[in-house]
Design an enzyme around this catalytic site. Structure first.
Site, short mmCIF file in Angstrom:
data_model
loop_
_atom_site.label_atom_id
_atom_site.label_comp_id
_atom_site.label_asym_id
_atom_site.label_seq_id
_atom_site.Cartn_x
_atom_site.Cartn_y
_atom_site.Cartn_z
N HIS A 160 5.22 6.45 -1.06
CA HIS A 160 6.02 5.24 -1.34
C HIS A 160 5.20 4.00 -1.05
O HIS A 160 4.16 4.06 -0.38
CB HIS A 160 7.24 5.23 -0.42
CG HIS A 160 6.84 5.01 1.01
ND1 HIS A 160 6.38 6.04 1.82
CD2 HIS A 160 6.73 3.88 1.75
CE1 HIS A 160 6.04 5.54 2.99
NE2 HIS A 160 6.23 4.24 2.99
N HIS A 181 0.85 -1.20 0.00
CA HIS A 181 0.00 0.00 0.00
C HIS A 181 0.88 1.24 0.00
O HIS A 181 2.07 1.16 0.28
CB HIS A 181 -0.88 0.01 1.26
CG HIS A 181 -0.07 0.21 2.50
ND1 HIS A 181 0.52 -0.85 3.17
CD2 HIS A 181 0.32 1.33 3.16
CE1 HIS A 181 1.22 -0.38 4.19
NE2 HIS A 181 1.11 0.94 4.22
O1 ACK Z 1 5.10 1.42 5.02
P1 ACK Z 1 4.29 2.49 5.58
O2 ACK Z 1 3.97 3.67 4.78
O3 ACK Z 1 4.86 2.93 6.99
O4 ACK Z 1 2.94 1.85 6.09
C1 ACK Z 1 2.94 1.66 7.48
C2 ACK Z 1 1.62 2.05 8.08
O5 ACK Z 1 1.74 3.40 8.50
C3 ACK Z 1 1.21 1.20 9.27
O6 ACK Z 1 2.23 1.16 10.20
C4 ACK Z 1 3.04 3.88 8.26
N1 ACK Z 1 3.44 4.66 9.43
C5 ACK Z 1 3.67 4.23 10.69
N2 ACK Z 1 3.95 5.25 11.50
C6 ACK Z 1 3.90 6.38 10.74
C7 ACK Z 1 4.12 7.77 10.98
N3 ACK Z 1 4.42 8.22 12.21
N4 ACK Z 1 3.98 8.64 9.96
C8 ACK Z 1 3.68 8.20 8.73
N5 ACK Z 1 3.47 6.91 8.42
C9 ACK Z 1 3.58 6.01 9.41
C10 ACK Z 1 3.91 2.67 8.03
#
Ligand code: ACK
Length: 222
Positions: free
Chosen positions: A153, A69
């Protein structure tokens, strides 16, 4: 809490349809396996292992992290800053459940993560939170000066003990270097595009043809 209170998800984002997931996973695997065989990569193995003579098996170095995703807003069930405001934006409701095409324009590898850069369309940018890049400032000081959507990303894998939030930060680091005028050291023209090295174990493959991945805008509750 009152029963009718709407609960917020862990995050909102575009979820790749299953055929696109298979395609992207395959390309990512091909990329890391090929990277592993390049002399240029072997020359900088220290970045990954910390030791001169060690070997690394990139294919198994990174662990997959659930369904592919592209996160738009990490809400943490409402605990994250701006989560409620984001969910209330009419554009979120309008596009919820809709399918659009994500354009994956680059693949990157660092000692922490492997990911794909997503180049958002104007329409997709309507769903992008205004402060997504600024929120990364403590990790990547130049992040706030990058254009909206820079952080977009797909996480393809993380090294042991690394959280997926790192993937977007690794991408921002590379884009910040580009913005400063560093184009990376072009090391190889690969079948999929040009491979550049940005130091400290950071590799970016700019795809000649972006990977087009249909994805559904939705949310994840976990
Ligand atoms: O790979 P990602 O984009 O990085 O997808 C997961 C998703 O949310 C569930 O954990 C993203 N994620 C986790 N913490 C944060 C944060 N503080 N800011 C932005 N994205 C985050 C993580």
């Amino acid at each position: 809490a009152p029963l009718l209170e709407v609960s917020l998800p862990l995050y909102f984002g575009w979820f790749l349809l299953s055929s696109a997931q298979d395609k992207v996973k395959c390309m990512a695997l091909d990329f890391v396996k090929t990277l592993d065989t390049l002399d240029a990569f072997k020359k900088h193995l220290m970045d990954f292992t910390g030791k001169a003579e060690a070997e690394v098996d990139l294919e198994h170095y990174f662990k997959a992290k659930g369904a592919l995703h592209c996160t738009t807003k990490f809400c943490n069930y409402g605990k994250a800053d701006g989560a409620k405001e984001y969910a209330q934006n009419p554009a979120i409701k309008d596009f919820y459940g809709s399918v659009s095409e994500l354009s994956l324009s680059a693949l990157f590898v660092t000692p922490r993560t492997v990911g794909a850069r997503v180049s958002l369309t104007e329409e997709q940018l309507q769903l992008w939170p205004a402060d997504a890049e600024k929120e990364a400032e403590s990790a990547v000081p130049a992040a706030a000066s990058l254009p909206p959507g820079s952080r977009a990303h797909v996480t393809l894998g993380c090294a042991d003990g690394v959280e997926p939030v790192q993937t977007g930060l690794d991408l921002l680091e590379i884009l910040a270097l580009q913005q400063e005028g560093q184009q990376g050291e072009t090391v190889e023209e690969m079948e999929l595009g040009g491979l550049a090295y940005y130091g400290a174990g950071r590799w970016l493959l700019s795809l000649r043809e972006p990977i087009v991945a249909p994805a559904c805008f939705s949310s994840y509750y976990g």
